[in-house]
Design an enzyme around this catalytic site. Structure first.
Site, PDB file in Angstrom:
ATOM      1  N   LYS A   1       0.835  -1.212   0.000  1.00  0.00           N
ATOM      2  CA  LYS A   1       0.000   0.000   0.000  1.00  0.00           C
ATOM      3  C   LYS A   1       0.868   1.261   0.000  1.00  0.00           C
ATOM      4  O   LYS A   1       0.596   2.215  -0.721  1.00  0.00           O
ATOM      5  CB  LYS A   1      -0.935  -0.008   1.225  1.00  0.00           C
ATOM      6  CG  LYS A   1      -2.015  -1.079   1.126  1.00  0.00           C
ATOM      7  CD  LYS A   1      -2.769  -1.275   2.433  1.00  0.00           C
ATOM      8  CE  LYS A   1      -3.740  -2.459   2.324  1.00  0.00           C
ATOM      9  NZ  LYS A   1      -4.420  -2.755   3.601  1.00  0.00           N
TER      10      LYS A   1
ATOM     11  N   ASP B   1     -10.326   3.252   4.611  1.00  0.00           N
ATOM     12  CA  ASP B   1     -10.826   1.929   4.216  1.00  0.00           C
ATOM     13  C   ASP B   1     -12.346   1.898   4.067  1.00  0.00           C
ATOM     14  O   ASP B   1     -12.894   0.902   3.576  1.00  0.00           O
ATOM     15  CB  ASP B   1     -10.408   0.881   5.250  1.00  0.00           C
ATOM     16  CG  ASP B   1      -9.036   0.285   4.953  1.00  0.00           C
ATOM     17  OD1 ASP B   1      -8.672   0.242   3.757  1.00  0.00           O
ATOM     18  OD2 ASP B   1      -8.351  -0.133   5.894  1.00  0.00           O
TER      19      ASP B   1
ATOM     20  N   GLN C   1      -4.338  -1.578   9.925  1.00  0.00           N
ATOM     21  CA  GLN C   1      -4.201  -2.897   9.294  1.00  0.00           C
ATOM     22  C   GLN C   1      -4.699  -3.983  10.250  1.00  0.00           C
ATOM     23  O   GLN C   1      -4.248  -4.068  11.388  1.00  0.00           O
ATOM     24  CB  GLN C   1      -2.739  -3.149   8.897  1.00  0.00           C
ATOM     25  CG  GLN C   1      -2.529  -4.428   8.127  1.00  0.00           C
ATOM     26  CD  GLN C   1      -3.215  -4.411   6.757  1.00  0.00           C
ATOM     27  OE1 GLN C   1      -3.173  -3.420   6.027  1.00  0.00           O
ATOM     28  NE2 GLN C   1      -3.881  -5.504   6.420  1.00  0.00           N
TER      29      GLN C   1
END
Ligand code: NAP
Length: 285
Positions: A54, A121, A98
């Site tokens: 990412k 997200d 994460q």
């Protein structure tokens, strides 16, 4: 194989190029460079690889990014304090935590510490609520990527019967809402669903997000259906398999995503797109 292969890698490259152009425009017009902070706790090797990918993708798109790594011994209070500091940092437009977090930490409480306007997200309850209500906001990256793949493949969604396998907050549930928004008739299947084969056989669009290697048999696929395989199942041999029996399904489907090279690259691309949108939103006025 009679199905058309849906190339997620190529489409993701296109989305990332669009994001890079958007970043340049935002810099030129408002002097703002989007920034993404990734929070990682503990030493899960898969998480380390995901975050590294990412961060690399951010750099390629011109998005600033920071990886914050905290030790496994981190307390809930320490994690929340770090996330609050990122909330207050004006250079940070998007924050991602994460998952999975180490077991002693409360994932929901940690996510709740992230400012809603920085939800890169699209997984926080306010963002999921906005999706359900049909209001704009960051969408969960994997289902948003699946929608781009279906559109890219030219799949007609209005009136189609879509079967989503899996009902997680990350994939299955938001996936079903996005398909409903596009006028599909949606069925959500899960571990308690009876006669999965018959349910799948009635689908014009199959989205498999179960996490069981080749659970969906090729023979279940209705001829001409579109098949999107979200599953990523790493075998002991190191081989990566999807949730769909690929070769047999590809004989019947009209189009199908490979694993790897299908949904995975799109998830990262949509994260970048979300970060750019969040930066645009926060710099308005
Ligand atoms: P998850 O939270 O474990 O959810 C799995 C879902 O599958 C659950 O709803 C479960 O039902 C259902 N399920 C399990 N066994 C089943 C069975 N035998 N028949 C029907 N349904 C069954 O997983 P997730 O986070 O949604 O991820 C799903 C898969 O997608 C995993 O392989 C993951 O690695 C992959 N993934 C890929 C990406 C990507 O970028 N490509 C992103 C996210 C996830 P219950 O609710 O009844 O337990």
């Amino acid at each position: 194989m009679s199905a058309t292969l849906i190339d997620g890698k190529a489409l993701a490259a296109q989305v990332r190029a669009e994001v890079a152009a958007g970043v340049r425009a935002l810099q030129k017009e408002r002097g703002i460079t989007p920034g993404l902070a990734a929070m990682r706790v503990g030493d899960d090797p898969a998480s380390a690889i995901y975050v590294r990918n990412k961060i690399k993708a951010c750099a390629e798109a011109g998005i600033l990014s920071w990886e914050h790594v905290m030790p496994t011994s981190t307390t809930q209070a320490e994690l929340v304090a770090r996330l609050r500091a990122l909330n207050a940092d004006r250079a940070v437009h998007g924050i991602l935590v994460q998952l999975p977090l180490p077991k002693h930490l409360d994932t929901n409480a940690a996510l709740a510490a992230v400012a809603t306007e920085k939800d890169a997200d699209g997984l926080l309850p306010p963002s999921q609520g906005r999706l359900l209500a049909g209001l704009p906001g960051p969408r969960p990256c994997t289902p948003a990527g699946v929608m781009r793949l279906l559109d890219h493949a030219g799949v007609k969604l209005a009136g189609a019967h879509a079967v989503v396998l899996g009902r997680s907050n990350i994939v299955g549930k938001p996936m079903a809402v996005l398909l409903l928004e596009r006028d599909c008739t949606v069925t959500i299947a899960h571990s308690k669903t009876r006669d999965l084969a018959t349910v799948v056989a009635s689908a014009d669009v199959v989205v498999a997000a179960v996490g069981r290697a080749e659970l969906v048999k090729g023979a279940w696929i209705k001829p001409g259906a579109a098949v999107i395989d979200v599953g990523m199942n790493r075998l002991a041999s190191g081989k990566l398999l999807g949730d769909v029996e690929f070769a047999a399904a590809a004989e019947r489907a009209s189009c199908i995503t490979p694993v790897p090279g299908g949904v995975g690259p799109m998830t990262v691309a949509m994260l970048l797109a979300n970060t750019l949108e969040l930066a645009r939103g926060q710099t308005e006025n």
